[in-house]
Enzyme design. Structure first.
Site, short mmCIF file in Angstrom:
data_model
loop_
_atom_site.label_atom_id
_atom_site.label_comp_id
_atom_site.label_asym_id
_atom_site.label_seq_id
_atom_site.Cartn_x
_atom_site.Cartn_y
_atom_site.Cartn_z
N LYS A 1 0.77 -1.12 -0.07
CA LYS A 1 -0.07 0.09 0.06
C LYS A 1 0.74 1.33 0.15
O LYS A 1 2.07 1.17 0.62
CB LYS A 1 -1.00 -0.12 1.24
N1 GLU Z 1 -7.16 -0.51 -2.96
C1 GLU Z 1 -7.94 -1.66 -3.15
C2 GLU Z 1 -7.93 -2.50 -1.94
O1 GLU Z 1 -7.87 -1.97 -0.93
C3 GLU Z 1 -7.46 -2.34 -4.52
C4 GLU Z 1 -6.10 -2.62 -4.53
C5 GLU Z 1 -5.76 -3.35 -6.13
O2 GLU Z 1 -6.74 -3.31 -6.64
O3 GLU Z 1 -4.52 -3.64 -6.10
O4 GLU Z 1 -8.15 -3.62 -2.10
#
Ligand code: GLU
Length: 428
Positions: free
Chosen positions: A118
């Site tokens: 993240k």
């Molecule tokens: N931000 C989204 C999550 O927390 C999607 C992450 C992604 O598609 O890689 O799952």
């Protein structure tokens, strides 16, 4: 294996934060049931890497401002790391670390060949122009070049980022490589290798999970009265999907506050209004309620689709719902989780419930790598299959071991990563 603290680093580690401590406490609750080697478990309590950058950006008024940015990669055991990029004034390294840990369990639970990551930039996106956001995104992407890539780490949208943000990231990365590399990010516009149904995937997955839970609980989804916190990519789409399945959405909220009508809201029109005006500010019908009041409304299903830490010690005892679905990551604090467990209010946990987004991200990456694209119905069906399979595994662990759905989801995810780590062994 001695913990990092035992190894002599007594000061809190740089990624320490309240949210990271929540992620680790949840891990500690689940790990005794995951049946993995304690040394393997110890390794999984820490991110593999954390990357801090600073991004100087020229604003429209000519000033240059430096924005801090972060990317945390928690585990690359199962494959490249994967996870969103958020633009938010509250972003910290510690917040990204917690969210990266959850991405690892989420990807493993959905059986995606990824680990968790993240990232984010500390900024106020609502106060920035498109030009400023583009320059910030391009500079942040350049700073991340040493650690991102289609086989290394694949960003995606998260809070306040979207398909346009991913297009700028993809373009910046591709210009550096000298050729188009669509598979470096997911959640892109369809015109440059994005997947159909990616935009809807998180919200649709939330409702697929709710529907499966209703089947198991012997409830009829079309008789449920729902309250949805958040009206963006997750809450807005989830509201539409709930209506399509015949449920009543009595209240929704966004940054402008909440709107309540016990008879049910006109979600399609509200959704068109929000798309046109950027929020529900100025929407005229229904009773205005505060975000706090919205969470405490009497309802059957409460969907938390805004952000982390919304249900805490301050309000957990006052919720009046029968089931909670976590569309956001980490919307319930550790203490609130315990209160809700005592109150026997089941929680459909984030790592399962909002996994539709990363699952269709995986489909997007596979399509990009193969340069072969699938249709909407095919993707929706593949998503439902994966979500239902994960749901059933979580439900089975929960009934077999008498654990909450959250702990069960974590047990399922942690076990798969642990087994893989044990097979790979310790390098060198
Ligand atoms: N931000 C989204 C999550 O927390 C999607 C992450 C992604 O598609 O890689 O799952």
């Amino acid at each position: 294996m001695a913990s990092v603290h035992e190894a002599g680093l007594h000061r809190p580690l740089e990624w320490d934060s309240p949210l990271y401590r929540t992620a680790v406490a949840q891990f500690d609750q689940a790990v005794p049931y995951a049946d993995i080697d304690p040394d393997v478990a110890e390794r999984l309590r820490y991110p593999e890497r954390a990357f801090i950058v600073s991004c100087p950006v020229r604003l429209d008024d000519g000033r240059r401002v430096v924005f801090p940015g972060y990317r945390v990669q928690h585990s690359s055991v199962l494959g490249p790391t994967k996870g969103g990029i958020r633009y938010d004034p509250e972003v910290t390294l510690g917040e990204c670390a917690a969210l990266a840990v959850w991405m690892t369990w989420k990807c493993a639970l959905l059986r995606l060949p990824y680990g968790g990551a993240k990232g984010g930039v500390r900024c106020s996106p609502s106060k920035m122009s498109q030009g400023e956001l583009e320059r910030l995104t391009r500079r942040f992407t350049s700073e991340l070049l040493p650690i991102i890539g289609p086989k290394e780490d694949i960003p995606a949208p998260d809070l306040a980022t979207n398909a346009q943000t991913m297009a700028w990231m993809m373009d910046t990365y591709s210009m550096q490589k000298g050729h188009a590399v669509p598979e470096v990010v997911t959640g892109k516009p369809i015109s440059i290798g994005g997947s159909v149904f990616r935009h809807e995937a998180t919200g649709a997955g939330v409702v697929m999970t709710i529907a499966r839970a209703c089947e198991r609980l012997d409830w009829k989804l079309n008789e449920q009265r729902c309250v949805v916190q958040g009206f963006g990519n997750v809450g807005g789409i989830a509201s539409l999907e709930l209506i399509e399945r015949g449920a009543t959405v009595m209240a929704v909220s966004d940054v402008s506050g909440g709107i309540y009508d016990p008879g049910g809201l006109d979600i399609p029109t509200m959704s068109a209004y929000a798309a046109e005006h950027g929020s529900l500010d100025g929407w005229a019908t229904g009773v205005r309620v505060s975000n706090e009041e919205l969470l405490e409304l009497e309802c059957d299903i409460l969907v938390l689709a805004a952000r982390e830490n919304q249900v805490t010690l301050a309000n957990a005892a006052r919720l009046q719902c029968k089931l909670i679905a976590e569309g956001a990551n980490g919307p319930i604090s550790l203490e609130a989780d315990a209160i809700l467990r005592e109150r026997a209010i089941p929680i459909l946990p984030d790592v399962l419930t909002n996994a539709g987004g990363v699952t269709v991200s995986y489909f997007e990456w596979v399509q990009d790598l193969g340069r072969l694209f699938w249709g909407r119905d095919e993707i929706r069906a593949k998503l439902a299959e994966k979500m239902n399979d994960a749901f059933d595994r979580v439900w089975d662990v929960s009934s077999e071991k008498n654990l909450t759905l959250r702990t069960s989801a974590l047990v399922a995810g942690i076990r798969d990563v642990g087994v893989a780590l044990e097979a790979r062994g310790l390098y060198p």
